[in-house]
Design a protein around this motif. Structure first.
Motif, PDB file in Angstrom:
ATOM      1  N   ALA A  87      49.794  32.564  34.248  1.00 18.70           N
ATOM      2  CA  ALA A  87      48.619  33.064  35.166  1.00 18.70           C
ATOM      3  C   ALA A  87      48.740  34.467  34.943  1.00 18.70           C
ATOM      4  N   THR A  88      47.529  35.366  34.815  1.00 25.44           N
ATOM      5  CA  THR A  88      47.511  36.793  35.037  1.00 25.44           C
ATOM      6  C   THR A  88      47.085  37.186  36.420  1.00 25.44           C
ATOM      7  N   LEU A  89      47.385  38.323  36.982  1.00 17.81           N
ATOM      8  CA  LEU A  89      46.489  38.776  38.129  1.00 17.81           C
ATOM      9  C   LEU A  89      45.322  39.445  37.746  1.00 17.81           C
ATOM     10  N   ALA A  90      44.495  39.092  38.529  1.00 27.70           N
ATOM     11  CA  ALA A  90      42.898  39.838  38.459  1.00 27.70           C
ATOM     12  C   ALA A  90      42.620  40.733  39.517  1.00 27.70           C
ATOM     13  N   ASP A  91      42.479  42.068  38.962  1.00 27.69           N
ATOM     14  CA  ASP A  91      42.333  42.944  39.521  1.00 27.69           C
ATOM     15  C   ASP A  91      40.813  43.574  39.914  1.00 27.69           C
ATOM     16  N   ASP A 132      43.208  37.462  27.205  1.00 26.46           N
ATOM     17  CA  ASP A 132      41.919  38.130  27.413  1.00 26.46           C
ATOM     18  C   ASP A 132      42.121  39.488  28.237  1.00 26.46           C
ATOM     19  N   PHE A 133      41.293  39.140  29.493  1.00 21.93           N
ATOM     20  CA  PHE A 133      41.202  40.035  30.533  1.00 21.93           C
ATOM     21  C   PHE A 133      41.997  39.707  31.831  1.00 21.93           C
ATOM     22  N   PRO A 134      42.287  40.669  32.524  1.00 23.28           N
ATOM     23  CA  PRO A 134      42.971  40.150  33.932  1.00 23.28           C
ATOM     24  C   PRO A 134      42.413  39.152  34.607  1.00 23.28           C
ATOM     25  N   ILE A 187      46.895  43.517  31.244  1.00 25.52           N
ATOM     26  CA  ILE A 187      47.139  42.295  32.088  1.00 25.52           C
ATOM     27  C   ILE A 187      48.358  42.255  32.739  1.00 25.52           C
ATOM     28  N   THR A 188      48.321  41.990  33.866  1.00 27.20           N
ATOM     29  CA  THR A 188      49.619  41.796  34.740  1.00 27.20           C
ATOM     30  C   THR A 188      50.106  40.476  35.085  1.00 27.20           C
ATOM     31  N   PHE A 189      51.478  40.181  34.672  1.00 22.37           N
ATOM     32  CA  PHE A 189      51.993  38.624  35.021  1.00 22.37           C
ATOM     33  C   PHE A 189      53.295  38.804  35.563  1.00 22.37           C
ATOM     34  N   TYR A 190      53.797  37.758  35.872  1.00 23.69           N
ATOM     35  CA  TYR A 190      55.256  37.632  36.351  1.00 23.69           C
ATOM     36  C   TYR A 190      56.102  37.385  35.189  1.00 23.69           C
ATOM     37  N   SER A 200      35.845  38.726  37.667  1.00 25.38           N
ATOM     38  CA  SER A 200      35.998  38.319  36.007  1.00 25.38           C
ATOM     39  C   SER A 200      34.913  38.619  35.060  1.00 25.38           C
ATOM     40  N   ARG A 201      35.202  38.808  33.694  1.00 26.20           N
ATOM     41  CA  ARG A 201      34.256  39.120  32.799  1.00 26.20           C
ATOM     42  C   ARG A 201      34.113  38.164  31.758  1.00 26.20           C
ATOM     43  N   ALA A 202      33.084  38.210  31.091  1.00 27.07           N
ATOM     44  CA  ALA A 202      32.956  37.036  30.005  1.00 27.07           C
ATOM     45  C   ALA A 202      33.744  37.293  28.783  1.00 27.07           C
ATOM     46  N   SER A 203      34.325  36.127  28.471  1.00 29.89           N
ATOM     47  CA  SER A 203      35.497  36.512  27.395  1.00 29.89           C
ATOM     48  C   SER A 203      34.842  36.984  26.158  1.00 29.89           C
ATOM     49  N   SER A 204      35.775  37.813  25.542  1.00 27.33           N
ATOM     50  CA  SER A 204      35.278  38.481  24.289  1.00 27.33           C
ATOM     51  C   SER A 204      35.291  37.848  23.143  1.00 27.33           C
ATOM     52  N   PRO A 205      34.495  38.081  22.105  1.00 32.13           N
ATOM     53  CA  PRO A 205      34.237  37.367  20.847  1.00 32.13           C
ATOM     54  C   PRO A 205      35.290  37.175  20.260  1.00 32.13           C
TER      55      PRO A 205
END
Length: 213
Positions: free
Chosen positions: A190-194, A168-170, A142-145, A197-202
């Protein structure tokens, strides 16, 4: 250098930087004057060493000695110091990731700056053994400020309470929490979406349910 700072922090919360032509002395004395410590680093210990500067309007030599607080606030990349101990706390991580450390003073602004040059850009690796509890369900990045995170780090440092981090995911939020008997704090970044978006992991769903309870 970091181990010297850690040793001197056990004497007092104030650290004197006393540069001279021969090298740099780190000094500390407790309030009762019953304990004193001094660690001297020869000028050849440093790749480049300059212990004084000449003023612009004359040939007067200005010594760059100063006093710093040991414990207070943690910053990143450029450390404008109100404290110095937290910067050198995770020495194992620094030794693995930092290629060069630059320390300099700004006499006109009355501050000391410590700058780390990492081997992998602006990036620092933190091993799992440096966490009290570490569990990852799915590998992710993940990438965030970092600007917003500094306030949380400052708060945690002042309260001496560890931070819990959930992500979780970006593109999905990063949650940080401080939980103690006397206080509770929650921050969402907030994280940057590259990528889409995917489904959340278990694992993330499990953590989310725990937070709700």
């Amino acid at each position: 250098f970091g181990k010297a700072i850690q040793a001197l922090s056990r004497i007092n919360d104030e650290l004197w930087l006393d540069p001279s032509e021969k090298g740099l002395s780190l000094r500390s004395v407790n309030s009762g004057r019953s304990a004193y410590g001094c660690v001297f680093f020869s000028s050849v210990f440093f790749q480049h060493y300059q212990w004084s500067v000449k003023t612009n309007d004359s040939d007067t030599i200005l010594n760059l000695n100063c006093k710093l607080g040991m414990k207070c606030v943690l910053f990143y990349n450029l450390f404008v110091l109100q404290s110095i101990l937290p910067i050198f706390r995770c020495l194992n991580s620094l030794e693995r990731n930092v290629e060069k450390c630059k320390i300099f003073t700004s006499s006109d602004k009355c501050k000391v700056v410590i700058q780390f040059f990492c081997r992998h850009g602006s990036e620092m690796f933190v091993g799992r053994d440096e966490f009290d509890f570490y569990q990852i369900g799915v590998n992710t990045e993940i990438t965030f400020y970092f600007k917003e995170l500094k306030g949380m780090l400052t708060f945690s440092e002042a309260t001496h309470v560890p931070i819990s981090m959930y992500f979780d995911f970006p593109g999905k939020p990063l949650a940080l929490s401080v939980d103690d008997m006397l206080l509770e704090a929650n921050f969402i970044l907030a994280t940057l979406a590259d990528e889409p978006s995917r489904a959340s992991s278990p694992q993330s769903l499990c953590l989310s349910q725990k937070r709700k309870r």
